[in-house]
Design a protein around this motif. Structure first.
Motif, mmCIF file in Angstrom:
data_model
loop_
_atom_site.group_PDB
_atom_site.id
_atom_site.type_symbol
_atom_site.label_atom_id
_atom_site.label_comp_id
_atom_site.label_asym_id
_atom_site.label_seq_id
_atom_site.Cartn_x
_atom_site.Cartn_y
_atom_site.Cartn_z
ATOM 1 N N PHE A 1 0.813 -1.220 0.000
ATOM 2 C CA PHE A 1 0.000 0.000 0.000
ATOM 3 C C PHE A 1 0.845 1.269 0.000
ATOM 4 O O PHE A 1 0.336 2.351 -0.250
ATOM 5 N N ARG A 2 2.132 1.123 0.283
ATOM 6 C CA ARG A 2 3.002 2.305 0.220
ATOM 7 C C ARG A 2 3.069 2.856 -1.205
ATOM 8 O O ARG A 2 3.381 4.016 -1.408
ATOM 9 N N ARG A 3 2.784 1.990 -2.177
ATOM 10 C CA ARG A 3 2.818 2.421 -3.575
ATOM 11 C C ARG A 3 1.642 3.339 -3.920
ATOM 12 O O ARG A 3 1.632 3.962 -4.972
ATOM 13 N N SER A 4 0.634 3.376 -3.062
ATOM 14 C CA SER A 4 -0.563 4.153 -3.380
ATOM 15 C C SER A 4 -0.625 5.431 -2.552
ATOM 16 O O SER A 4 -0.294 5.423 -1.374
ATOM 17 N N ASN A 5 -1.066 6.505 -3.198
ATOM 18 C CA ASN A 5 -1.285 7.750 -2.449
ATOM 19 C C ASN A 5 -2.670 7.794 -1.838
ATOM 20 O O ASN A 5 -2.994 8.701 -1.091
ATOM 21 N N ARG A 6 -3.492 6.836 -2.204
ATOM 22 C CA ARG A 6 -4.900 6.882 -1.785
ATOM 23 C C ARG A 6 -5.247 5.865 -0.697
ATOM 24 O O ARG A 6 -6.338 5.862 -0.177
ATOM 25 N N VAL A 7 -4.288 4.996 -0.403
ATOM 26 C CA VAL A 7 -4.513 4.021 0.673
ATOM 27 C C VAL A 7 -3.556 4.363 1.807
ATOM 28 O O VAL A 7 -2.338 4.403 1.599
ATOM 29 N N ARG A 8 -4.112 4.592 2.981
ATOM 30 C CA ARG A 8 -3.257 4.945 4.120
ATOM 31 C C ARG A 8 -3.114 3.728 5.031
ATOM 32 O O ARG A 8 -4.071 3.347 5.717
ATOM 33 N N PRO A 9 -1.930 3.109 5.027
ATOM 34 C CA PRO A 9 -1.765 1.943 5.906
ATOM 35 C C PRO A 9 -1.636 2.373 7.356
ATOM 36 O O PRO A 9 -1.319 3.532 7.638
ATOM 37 N N PRO A 10 -1.868 1.456 8.313
ATOM 38 C CA PRO A 10 -1.731 1.835 9.723
ATOM 39 C C PRO A 10 -0.282 2.123 10.072
ATOM 40 O O PRO A 10 0.632 1.487 9.526
ATOM 41 N N HIS A 11 -0.076 3.075 10.955
ATOM 42 C CA HIS A 11 1.275 3.421 11.394
ATOM 43 C C HIS A 11 1.538 2.755 12.742
ATOM 44 O O HIS A 11 0.714 2.860 13.652
#
Ligand SMILES: Cc1ncc(COP(=O)(O)O)c(C=O)c1O
Length: 374
Positions: free
Chosen positions: A272-282
């Motif tokens: 998901f780091r490849r996407s600007n629209r998906v925010r993975p949990p930190h």
């Protein structure tokens, strides 16, 4: 083949014969209430968590409530809880007659915001209507709250710290198990939890000998030195012997399952780091999550839910309404929970369990990126 959101049957198949043997032995043993498996489990969980005492009980909600009762928290007292959590976290405060005060959470970890906590405590003190007594952070979705920031506030304010680690038994912060943090911690063994039984179950943890004695008494009708001596008002909240026997078997594979959960979470996050629209949990530095849920934020989660559903991929929304806005809780105090309000509109949880294979996960990732865009 539809993908399960949490595949509890995969784990059941793996340890079916061990669990069946343990259940049969518990039934044959005849001590169906508070049998020797309950004490054995308590010892194993205490050792696992590095805590002096574990007191098992009927569920995670009772575990929290029994601690509050042991501290004599009741009418006129304030307990600070996050607004973005499962209802039980605030419910138990109201059940003992105290007032839950809602604290906002952090946008990236979903856990309690120490600045908001300070503000809420100051407001309650200034208004003078309630007595601040305890802080109850939640280790949401499996990640420890930021206790490095919370503990100094709790100490400075001379409050009790009760860790709601219902979703995170086994998680660590700086090598400390969440069950070992605070004056006491409570967890749940609800089947879908990372360490779950085949029914309801829960436990409390503490290093405090006096508190442990109270917890043991309150869970069985406030009993004293023998069964029919009742020295206080208690509840009936025992863990079934059968559930303890099942948990003993599950605990044997638990560390390995946590490693698998971590591997799977990393794969999601990398993708998901490849996407600007998906925010993975930190995950905060020094923290190890149990990944009870893998929860992302997307601009249009209804579309994502629909698109994934069409492909047989289930999702879940935890939580679509912060507790501070739920009908049963909206009258309780809060200076506002803007972050909780915002994230509750964007969070969506993806399938997550230790038996999620790479090919299936790749299908999920592809579907998410396709739907949400990159
Ligand atoms: C954060 C939190 N607290 C408390 C509980 C209560 O646990 P139980 O369902 O075992 O009563 C849960 C369980 O869902 C939970 O997620």
């Amino acid at each position: 083949m539809p993908i399960p959101f949490i595949d509890l049957q995969a784990q059941r198949r793996r340890i079916a014969s061990e669990v069946e043997r343990a259940v049969t032995a518990a039934v044959a043993g005849g001590q169906w209430i508070m049998g020797p498996q309950v004490r054995a489990l308590e010892e194993q969980l205490a050792e696992y968590a590095g805590v002096k005492h574990c007191v098992a009980c009927a569920n995670g909600t009772d575990a929290l409530m029994i601690v509050l009762r042991a501290w004599n928290i009741g009418p006129g007292d304030a307990v600070f809880v996050p607004a973005f959590t499962f209802a039980a976290s605030a419910e138990v405060v109201a059940l003992v007659g105290a007032t839950p005060v809602f604290v906002d959470v952090l946008e990236d970890t979903y856990n309690i915001d120490a600045h908001s906590l300070e503000t809420e405590i100051a407001t309650v003190r200034r208004e003078g209507k309630l007595t601040p007594r305890a802080v109850m952070p939640v280790d949401l979705f499996g990640q420890p709250a930021d206790y490095r920031a919370i503990e100094p506030i709790v100490a400075h304010e001379r409050l009790k710290l009760l860790v709601d680690t219902a979703q995170a038994f086994g998680a660590t912060l700086d090598g400390r198990q969440t069950a070992a943090i605070g004056d006491a911690a409570a967890t749940s063994f609800f089947p879908a939890k990372p360490l779950g039984c085949y029914g309801d179950g829960g436990a409390t943890f503490t290093d405090d000998d006096g508190l442990a004695e109270l917890l043991r008494s309150i869970r069985v009708h406030g009993q004293g030195s023998d069964k029919y001596e009742n020295v206080r008002i208690g509840v009936n909240s025992r863990l079934d012997t059968i559930q303890a026997a099942i948990l003993i078997e599950k605990l044997k594979i638990f560390p390995e399952e946590l490693e698998a959960r971590e591997r799977i979470a990393r794969r999601y996050t990398e993708a998901f780091r490849r996407s600007n629209r998906v925010r993975p949990p930190h995950v905060i530095a020094g923290a190890q999550s149990t990944w009870a849920q893998y929860t992302i934020q997307v601009p249009d989660r209804d579309k994502l839910h629909r698109d994934l559903k069409a492909l047989g991929i289930p999702t879940a929304i935890y939580y679509s309404t912060p507790l501070s806005h739920q009908k049963g809780y909206a009258h309780f105090p809060s200076a506002g929970t803007p972050v909780s309000d915002r994230i509750s509109k964007h969070v969506i949880s993806l399938p997550m369990h230790p038996y999620l294979d790479e090919a299936t996960q790749a299908r999920i990732v592809e579907a998410v990126l396709e739907s949400a865009g990159s």
